[in-house]
Design an enzyme around this catalytic site. Structure first.
Site, PDB file in Angstrom:
ATOM      1  N   TYR A  14       1.080  -1.321  -0.151  1.00 15.43           N
ATOM      2  CA  TYR A  14      -0.155  -0.216   0.092  1.00 15.43           C
ATOM      3  C   TYR A  14       0.832   0.990  -0.002  1.00 15.43           C
ATOM      4  O   TYR A  14       1.859   1.425   0.585  1.00 15.43           O
ATOM      5  CB  TYR A  14      -0.839   0.132   1.124  1.00 15.43           C
ATOM      6  CG  TYR A  14      -1.651   1.275   1.226  1.00 15.43           C
ATOM      7  CD1 TYR A  14      -2.739   1.155   0.364  1.00 15.43           C
ATOM      8  CD2 TYR A  14      -1.880   2.200   1.431  1.00 15.43           C
ATOM      9  CE1 TYR A  14      -4.012   1.835   0.360  1.00 15.43           C
ATOM     10  CE2 TYR A  14      -2.289   3.192   1.746  1.00 15.43           C
ATOM     11  CZ  TYR A  14      -3.326   3.172   1.348  1.00 15.43           C
ATOM     12  OH  TYR A  14      -3.983   4.195   0.947  1.00 15.43           O
ATOM     13  N   TRP A  36       0.576   5.768  -1.930  1.00 11.70           N
ATOM     14  CA  TRP A  36       1.053   6.879  -2.722  1.00 11.70           C
ATOM     15  C   TRP A  36       1.521   7.215  -3.826  1.00 11.70           C
ATOM     16  O   TRP A  36       1.521   7.012  -4.597  1.00 11.70           O
ATOM     17  CB  TRP A  36       0.604   7.916  -1.743  1.00 11.70           C
ATOM     18  CG  TRP A  36      -1.013   7.671  -1.220  1.00 11.70           C
ATOM     19  CD1 TRP A  36      -1.612   7.404  -0.595  1.00 11.70           C
ATOM     20  CD2 TRP A  36      -1.763   9.664  -1.994  1.00 11.70           C
ATOM     21  NE1 TRP A  36      -2.439   8.161  -0.345  1.00 11.70           N
ATOM     22  CE2 TRP A  36      -2.886   9.713  -1.817  1.00 11.70           C
ATOM     23  CE3 TRP A  36      -1.675  10.698  -2.738  1.00 11.70           C
ATOM     24  CZ2 TRP A  36      -3.930  10.459  -1.730  1.00 11.70           C
ATOM     25  CZ3 TRP A  36      -1.882  11.459  -3.160  1.00 11.70           C
ATOM     26  CH2 TRP A  36      -3.319  11.846  -2.281  1.00 11.70           C
TER      27      TRP A  36
HETATM   28  N1  LIG Z   1      -1.985   7.271  13.080  1.00  6.59           N
HETATM   29  C1  LIG Z   1      -2.229   7.893  11.941  1.00  6.59           C
HETATM   30  N2  LIG Z   1      -1.555   6.357  10.302  1.00  6.59           N
HETATM   31  C2  LIG Z   1      -2.212   6.972   8.650  1.00  6.59           C
HETATM   32  C3  LIG Z   1      -3.170   7.904   8.628  1.00  6.59           C
HETATM   33  C4  LIG Z   1      -3.482   8.818  10.115  1.00  6.59           C
HETATM   34  O1  LIG Z   1      -4.761   9.631   9.590  1.00  6.59           O
HETATM   35  N3  LIG Z   1      -3.509   8.945  10.980  1.00  6.59           N
HETATM   36  N4  LIG Z   1      -3.873   8.303   7.304  1.00  6.59           N
HETATM   37  C5  LIG Z   1      -3.268   6.828   6.589  1.00  6.59           C
HETATM   38  C6  LIG Z   1      -4.124   7.391   5.385  1.00  6.59           C
HETATM   39  S1  LIG Z   1      -5.041   7.954   4.731  1.00  6.59           S
HETATM   40  C7  LIG Z   1      -3.278   7.083   4.626  1.00  6.59           C
HETATM   41  S2  LIG Z   1      -3.198   7.315   2.782  1.00  6.59           S
HETATM   42  C8  LIG Z   1      -1.417   6.477   4.349  1.00  6.59           C
HETATM   43  C9  LIG Z   1      -0.728   7.197   3.902  1.00  6.59           C
HETATM   44  O2  LIG Z   1       0.481   6.354   3.615  1.00  6.59           O
HETATM   45  P1  LIG Z   1       1.630   5.634   2.683  1.00  6.59           P
HETATM   46  O3  LIG Z   1       1.120   6.370   1.220  1.00  6.59           O
HETATM   47  O4  LIG Z   1       2.247   4.533   3.240  1.00  6.59           O
HETATM   48  O5  LIG Z   1       3.005   7.320   2.623  1.00  6.59           O
HETATM   49  P2  LIG Z   1       3.701   7.561   1.938  1.00  6.59           P
HETATM   50  O6  LIG Z   1       4.301   8.732   3.008  1.00  6.59           O
HETATM   51  O7  LIG Z   1       3.293   8.657   0.513  1.00  6.59           O
HETATM   52  O8  LIG Z   1       4.714   6.313   1.297  1.00  6.59           O
HETATM   53  C10 LIG Z   1       5.259   6.897   0.183  1.00  6.59           C
HETATM   54  C11 LIG Z   1       6.401   6.357   0.012  1.00  6.59           C
HETATM   55  O9  LIG Z   1       6.661   5.634  -0.981  1.00  6.59           O
HETATM   56  C12 LIG Z   1       7.581   6.363  -1.585  1.00  6.59           C
HETATM   57  N5  LIG Z   1       8.200   6.836  -3.281  1.00  6.59           N
HETATM   58  C13 LIG Z   1       7.252   7.641  -3.812  1.00  6.59           C
HETATM   59  N6  LIG Z   1       7.863   7.699  -4.917  1.00  6.59           N
HETATM   60  C14 LIG Z   1       8.251   6.476  -5.310  1.00  6.59           C
HETATM   61  C15 LIG Z   1       8.224   5.632  -6.949  1.00  6.59           C
HETATM   62  O10 LIG Z   1       8.145   6.342  -7.971  1.00  6.59           O
HETATM   63  N7  LIG Z   1       8.943   4.728  -6.492  1.00  6.59           N
HETATM   64  C16 LIG Z   1       9.175   3.968  -5.544  1.00  6.59           C
HETATM   65  N8  LIG Z   1       9.943   2.597  -4.938  1.00  6.59           N
HETATM   66  N9  LIG Z   1       9.097   4.905  -3.915  1.00  6.59           N
HETATM   67  C17 LIG Z   1       8.239   5.821  -4.002  1.00  6.59           C
HETATM   68  C18 LIG Z   1       7.644   8.014  -1.164  1.00  6.59           C
HETATM   69  O11 LIG Z   1       9.984   7.572  -0.500  1.00  6.59           O
HETATM   70  C19 LIG Z   1       7.354   6.548   0.185  1.00  6.59           C
HETATM   71  O12 LIG Z   1       8.339   6.147   1.168  1.00  6.59           O
HETATM   72  O13 LIG Z   1      -1.426   6.532   6.051  1.00  6.59           O
HETATM   73  C20 LIG Z   1      -2.086   5.944   6.915  1.00  6.59           C
HETATM   74  N10 LIG Z   1      -1.354   5.975   8.019  1.00  6.59           N
HETATM   75  N1  LIG Z   2      -1.177  18.433   2.785  1.00  7.26           N
HETATM   76  C1  LIG Z   2      -1.526  17.189   2.929  1.00  7.26           C
HETATM   77  N2  LIG Z   2      -2.996  17.174   2.511  1.00  7.26           N
HETATM   78  C2  LIG Z   2      -3.782  15.591   2.557  1.00  7.26           C
HETATM   79  C3  LIG Z   2      -3.026  14.776   2.665  1.00  7.26           C
HETATM   80  C4  LIG Z   2      -1.972  14.911   3.258  1.00  7.26           C
HETATM   81  O1  LIG Z   2      -0.502  13.416   3.298  1.00  7.26           O
HETATM   82  N3  LIG Z   2      -1.045  16.452   3.011  1.00  7.26           N
HETATM   83  N4  LIG Z   2      -3.154  13.364   2.863  1.00  7.26           N
HETATM   84  C5  LIG Z   2      -4.546  12.862   1.959  1.00  7.26           C
HETATM   85  C6  LIG Z   2      -4.848  11.196   2.170  1.00  7.26           C
HETATM   86  S1  LIG Z   2      -3.786   9.777   1.668  1.00  7.26           S
HETATM   87  C7  LIG Z   2      -6.457  11.694   2.555  1.00  7.26           C
HETATM   88  S2  LIG Z   2      -7.321  10.606   3.231  1.00  7.26           S
HETATM   89  C8  LIG Z   2      -6.854  12.761   2.655  1.00  7.26           C
HETATM   90  C9  LIG Z   2      -7.302  12.597   4.550  1.00  7.26           C
HETATM   91  O2  LIG Z   2      -8.917  13.213   4.759  1.00  7.26           O
HETATM   92  P1  LIG Z   2      -9.202  13.491   5.957  1.00  7.26           P
HETATM   93  O3  LIG Z   2      -8.871  12.123   6.642  1.00  7.26           O
HETATM   94  O4  LIG Z   2     -10.512  13.885   6.066  1.00  7.26           O
HETATM   95  O5  LIG Z   2      -8.087  14.463   6.766  1.00  7.26           O
HETATM   96  P2  LIG Z   2      -7.527  14.446   8.726  1.00  7.26           P
HETATM   97  O6  LIG Z   2      -6.602  15.524   8.323  1.00  7.26           O
HETATM   98  O7  LIG Z   2      -7.119  13.208   8.444  1.00  7.26           O
HETATM   99  O8  LIG Z   2      -8.694  15.173   9.292  1.00  7.26           O
HETATM  100  C10 LIG Z   2      -9.033  15.843   9.401  1.00  7.26           C
HETATM  101  C11 LIG Z   2     -10.068  16.615  10.601  1.00  7.26           C
HETATM  102  O9  LIG Z   2     -11.025  15.705  10.918  1.00  7.26           O
HETATM  103  C12 LIG Z   2     -11.005  15.889  12.538  1.00  7.26           C
HETATM  104  N5  LIG Z   2     -11.446  14.800  13.175  1.00  7.26           N
HETATM  105  C13 LIG Z   2     -10.525  14.098  13.525  1.00  7.26           C
HETATM  106  N6  LIG Z   2     -10.958  13.108  14.439  1.00  7.26           N
HETATM  107  C14 LIG Z   2     -12.811  13.052  14.727  1.00  7.26           C
HETATM  108  C15 LIG Z   2     -14.432  12.842  14.325  1.00  7.26           C
HETATM  109  O10 LIG Z   2     -13.888  11.885  15.483  1.00  7.26           O
HETATM  110  N7  LIG Z   2     -14.585  13.394  15.194  1.00  7.26           N
HETATM  111  C16 LIG Z   2     -14.894  15.305  13.779  1.00  7.26           C
HETATM  112  N8  LIG Z   2     -16.068  15.501  13.555  1.00  7.26           N
HETATM  113  N9  LIG Z   2     -13.968  15.247  13.361  1.00  7.26           N
HETATM  114  C17 LIG Z   2     -12.405  14.793  13.670  1.00  7.26           C
HETATM  115  C18 LIG Z   2      -9.464  16.035  12.352  1.00  7.26           C
HETATM  116  O11 LIG Z   2      -9.851  17.245  13.636  1.00  7.26           O
HETATM  117  C19 LIG Z   2      -9.206  16.444  11.117  1.00  7.26           C
HETATM  118  O12 LIG Z   2      -7.950  18.267  11.353  1.00  7.26           O
HETATM  119  O13 LIG Z   2      -6.114  13.986   2.462  1.00  7.26           O
HETATM  120  C20 LIG Z   2      -5.662  13.821   1.711  1.00  7.26           C
HETATM  121  N10 LIG Z   2      -5.043  15.414   2.389  1.00  7.26           N
HETATM  122 MO   LIG Z   3      -5.167   8.749   2.232  1.00  6.27          MO
END
Ligand SMILES: Nc1nc2c(c(=O)[nH]1)N[C@H]1C(S)=C(S)[C@@H](COP(=O)(O)OP(=O)(O)OC[C@H]3O[C@@H](n4cnc5c(=O)[nH]c(N)nc54)[C@H](O)[C@@H]3O)O[C@H]1N2
Ligand SMILES: Nc1nc2c(c(=O)[nH]1)N[C@H]1C(S)=C(S)[C@@H](COP(=O)(O)OP(=O)(O)OC[C@H]3O[C@@H](n4cnc5c(=O)[nH]c(N)nc54)[C@H](O)[C@@H]3O)O[C@H]1N2
Ligand SMILES: [Mo]
Length: 766
Positions: free
Chosen positions: A107, A109
């Site tokens: 998994y 991005w």
């Molecule tokens: N506590 C907590 N944990 C969370 C979340 C949260 O809200 N709270 N959010 C979750 C969510 S929504 C998401 S989407 C995940 C994100 O988790 P990831 O998608 O795993 O996070 P990234 O940091 O985007 O990791 C991408 C990795 O790919 C590498 N990379 C970039 N380009 C390339 C490429 O071309 N080739 C290769 N081989 N590698 C590459 C980058 O260096 C990086 O290490 O995290 C989750 N984890």
């Molecule tokens: N700059 C930036 N933008 C991103 C990303 C990033 O890594 N960087 N990641 C992208 C990805 S992979 C994803 S999946 C999306 C995620 O999109 P979201 O999941 O919507 O984003 P978060 O920032 O995790 O959460 C947004 C807000 O939800 C609120 N929240 C948390 N828990 C609760 C709850 O129990 N109740 C309520 N009402 N609110 C709560 C928090 O205050 C938090 O700031 O964002 C995307 N956008």
């Molecule tokens: Mo995500």
């Protein structure tokens, strides 16, 4: 030269092959500051420059014992040697343990780019080699992806084409109630890239048109200041209870849309019985909801009144479902919108994820764009994405998933390419334990992040700046050229080139490359897209490459499953659900007999929340939301993210009253801890965070003092040192990162150096 990333499009300034600067594009109204900071990381000391193999693995030491992964030194080897080691090991594992013993779920991005898409390349390579165990759903929205097809039907992500766009909101809607807010920081990114950031100006248009906003969230800053939103902070993870209180108020006052519920929904009676407490004796009234959520009774009643007397939109973000029982707030938000009277009216009704990416709420889609072709995976087995540690620790165990029974596979070889599990997974201590189990872990990375340090074989890869490609972001109507801006650092190679070399060793190079060079592939995918759209729709490849961008024709759909059509005539335009209507009660889910997900939306107490017994010891709710300064862990070593650190640590935001009670001052290094682990972070004091809550963004590279020791201190501030690896429920098995309690205290020990960006001990090739 143009640069396309998940956080926008930029221009690279290059001088004799050296990357000097990355600048925002002049036509981007709200460029992300992540872009310019990329330069700092391009050649930093954390770059992986040569293939490297963990010393213990190379010495053939017992693999399943001890805690060597994550603390061993690495031996640098030639590419030829690395390709031999990986191809031999793949062959051995496949022949001794079967193809399903190879885990390719991987998994993450990765980077923008239609051809050099890391997972696409990996899956094609592993599928042609015999297959692999895959993963299902995402860390973003696993609970939503599993529950919505039962409730509104269709593809798990089809809601994005069925919810109102900002333009339609501005024109038609009077009141937006946003559970989880509409944080602009999140619209900095868009998967696959984007030409221009549009969300901010579209939100502004809504405000100028007179739309009122209610921000239901623990953070005031989850809506932009210019929206003048009313802030209604709730105890985290209690959104379902608040919605039930609103629903009860509508029902007992007769304010609900009876006509829509009767014609277009199924099972409202069963749900209403629960709402009024017919079976359990507890009416879910405003007072009940107030007791759980901490929102005043009047605030709940007022919401019910305003939602039913105004043209309203209920929108729910993704964070509310990355929580214990995360299916419930999603399901309940649909039911509440159906009751409110605006469902299926232009610009109103229901939506999810408005502003979580730039394109959500901006556009419904774009024409399909060719990508590296998929090959069917011969291995049918999969795991729910967040159950990776369970699979490693408990192979053979049977788990529930969406009405099915899944046997966790025995995984012997992990192949990760384009993701960072040691950032994204919950309870990294448990993951680190699980990670010791397989025979071999292969990782493609550009930087020595934690996942690379926990691998056996690390293959250094070129970044998105170091290869030719073109991008097309989600719902963005542009193709964007991604010319190579500079040569790959050190000996790094593109993922494709690595897989082509492995495929050659394993006897399927022709099938993998189709005898095309990388340049041929990029041209081929572009030309295929052009042919699909009719040649006149796009310029020829060379013209596109010179202009660096091309506009795609408008996407006209069809976008099936429309709520407007449903409202107009549910018989003619049924939803793709078993009943053809919105399932307020789902007979199918009910038949699964789960004790943690019933046949209708319901309030379940989370395992960890502020009213749990555990809060006596850990009285603060940890909000680990998305970082403003980077994309997850990507470019944490970039200039912008580094600039936000406090004495080298990730900032943690705390309410001044909670800080004062603990003797915490602004800029102090604090220790955030619970029974699972602890991390250091730099304190920021702000009223934007409700009392009882601390906010620590995801993505600081995990920096354990003793990588093999469970609970070990993280010097840097990754919240997954604290979160629980607990599924939302048996239905989705999704991650529940946002359900975690912690305590915070001043850290007065000697400050350890942050080593997150320091490579492991490297033994040069002998
Ligand atoms: N506590 C907590 N944990 C969370 C979340 C949260 O809200 N709270 N959010 C979750 C969510 S929504 C998401 S989407 C995940 C994100 O988790 P990831 O998608 O795993 O996070 P990234 O940091 O985007 O990791 C991408 C990795 O790919 C590498 N990379 C970039 N380009 C390339 C490429 O071309 N080739 C290769 N081989 N590698 C590459 C980058 O260096 C990086 O290490 O995290 C989750 N984890
Ligand atoms: N700059 C930036 N933008 C991103 C990303 C990033 O890594 N960087 N990641 C992208 C990805 S992979 C994803 S999946 C999306 C995620 O999109 P979201 O999941 O919507 O984003 P978060 O920032 O995790 O959460 C947004 C807000 O939800 C609120 N929240 C948390 N828990 C609760 C709850 O129990 N109740 C309520 N009402 N609110 C709560 C928090 O205050 C938090 O700031 O964002 C995307 N956008
Ligand atoms: Mo995500």
């Amino acid at each position: 030269m143009s640069v396309a990333t998940h956080w926008g499009s930029f221009t690279a300034v290059v001088d004799s092959g050296r990357l000097v600067r990355i600048e925002p594009r002049r036509d981007d109204p709200a460029p992300s500051p992540i872009g310019p900071g990329m330069v700092v990381a391009a050649d930093d000391s954390a770059r992986v420059l040569r293939p490297a193999v963990r010393r213990g693995w190379l010495n053939g030491e017992p693999r399943a014992r001890g805690a060597a992964r994550g603390s061993d030194a690495f031996v640098e080897v030639s590419w030829d040697r690395a390709i031999t080691l990986v191809s031999d090991e793949l062959r051995r594992v496949r022949s001794q343990h079967g193809d399903g013993a190879v885990f390719g779920g991987s998994y993450g991005w990765a980077s923008a780019g239609r051809f050099h898409h890391a997972q696409g390349q990996l899956h094609r390579f592993l599928a042609l080699g015999g297959g692999y165990t895959d993963s299902r759903n995402t860390y973003s929205t696993a609970a939503l992806e599993v529950i919505l097809p039962h409730v509104i039907g269709g593809h798990p992500w089809s809601y994005q084409t069925r919810m109102p766009l900002w333009d339609e909101v501005a024109e038609n809607c009077e009141l937006v109630v946003a559970f989880g807010g509409l944080a602009l920081k999140n619209s900095r990114v868009n998967p696959g890239g984007l030409a221009r950031h549009r969300t901010r100006d579209l939100q502004r248009r809504c405000r100028e048109a007179g739309v009122r906003f209610v921000n239901i969230s623990p953070l005031r800053s989850d809506t932009a200041g210019f929206l003048d939103a009313e802030w209604l902070p709730l105890v985290p993870n209690t959104d379902t209870a608040a919605m039930l209180g609103v629903a009860h108020t509508m029902l007992v006052n007769g304010w609900h849309d009876e006509d829509f519920l009767r014609r277009c929904c199924v099972g409202f009676d069963r749900f209403a019985a629960y709402l009024v407490g017919e079976l359990d004796g507890t009416p879910k009234d405003a007072a009940w909801a107030a007791g759980i959520t901490g929102a005043g009774r009047d605030a709940i009643t007022d919401l019910a009144r305003r939602l039913t007397t105004h043209r309203s939109l209920i929108t729910v973000n993704y964070a509310v479902q990355r929580a214990d029982h995360g299916e419930q707030p999603i399901w309940m938000s649909v039911v509440l919108a159906a009751m409110a009277g605006s469902m299926g009216r232009p610009g109103c009704g229901w939506g999810a994820g408005h502003a979580t990416m730039d394109a959500t709420g901006v556009a419904r889609g774009r024409p399909s764009v060719a990508t590296i072709p998929e090959v069917p995976n011969p291995v049918p087995g999969f795991i729910p994405v967040a159950r990776i540690a369970d699979a490693l620790l408990h192979p053979g165990e049977v788990i529930d998933y969406d009405g099915r029974r899944l046997t966790l596979p025995e995984l012997r070889l992990i192949y990760w390419c384009g993701g960072n599990p040691f950032h994204h997974h919950q309870d990294l201590h448990r993951l680190a334990r699980a990670w010791q189990v397989p025979d071999t872990v292969v990782v493609h990375e550009a930087w020595w992040n934690t996942t690379a340090k926990f691998a056996d074989i690390v293959l250094p890869v070129a970044t998105g700046l170091e290869r030719d490609d073109f991008a097309a972001g989600f719902a963005d109507p542009h193709l964007l050229a991604m010319p190579k801006v500079r040569e790959p650092a050190g000996e790094s190679r593109t993922d494709h080139r690595v897989f082509a070399a492995l495929a050659a060793r394993l006897g399927f190079e022709r099938e993998f490359t189709e005898s095309r060079s990388e340049a041929d592939w990029v041209r081929h995918l572009y030309e295929r897209t052009r042919a699909q759209l009719g040649d006149a729709a796009l310029p020829g490849f060379d013209d596109f490459w010179r202009a660096s961008t091309a506009e795609l024709p408008a996407s006209t759909g069809p976008f099936p499953g429309s709520f407007e059509a449903l409202r107009s005539d549910p018989r003619r335009f049924p939803l793709p659900t078993p009943s053809g209507r919105i399932e307020v009660f789902s007979a199918e889910i009910d038949s699964f007999g789960y004790d943690d997900c019933a046949g209708h939306p319901k309030w379940f107490e989370p395992a960890e929340w502020l009213r749990a017994g555990l809060a006596d010891r850990f009285p603060l709710h940890l909000i680990s939301n998305q970082p403003a300064a980077r994309l997850h862990s990507q470019y944490d070593n970039g200039g912008h993210s580094l600039g936000t650190k406090i004495r080298g640590r990730e900032p943690v935001t705390i309410n001044p009253s909670d800080a004062a009670a603990r003797g915490i001052g602004s800029g102090m290094v604090v220790r955030v801890h619970n029974d699972r682990g602890s991390c250091l972070a730099g304190a920021v004091l702000s009223d934007d965070v409700m009392p009882g809550v601390v906010q620590l963004s995801t993505g600081a590279w995990w920096d354990p003092v003793q990588p093999g020791l469970s609970g070990t201190l993280d010097r840097h501030g990754n919240p997954n040192a604290l979160t629980a690896d607990r599924p939302c429920s048996r239905l989705s098995q999704g991650p529940s990162a946002l359900s975690a309690l912690v305590e915070v205290e001043p850290y007065d020990g000697p400050l350890p150096d942050v080593l997150a960006f320091t490579p492991p001990d490297l033994v040069p090739p002998g």
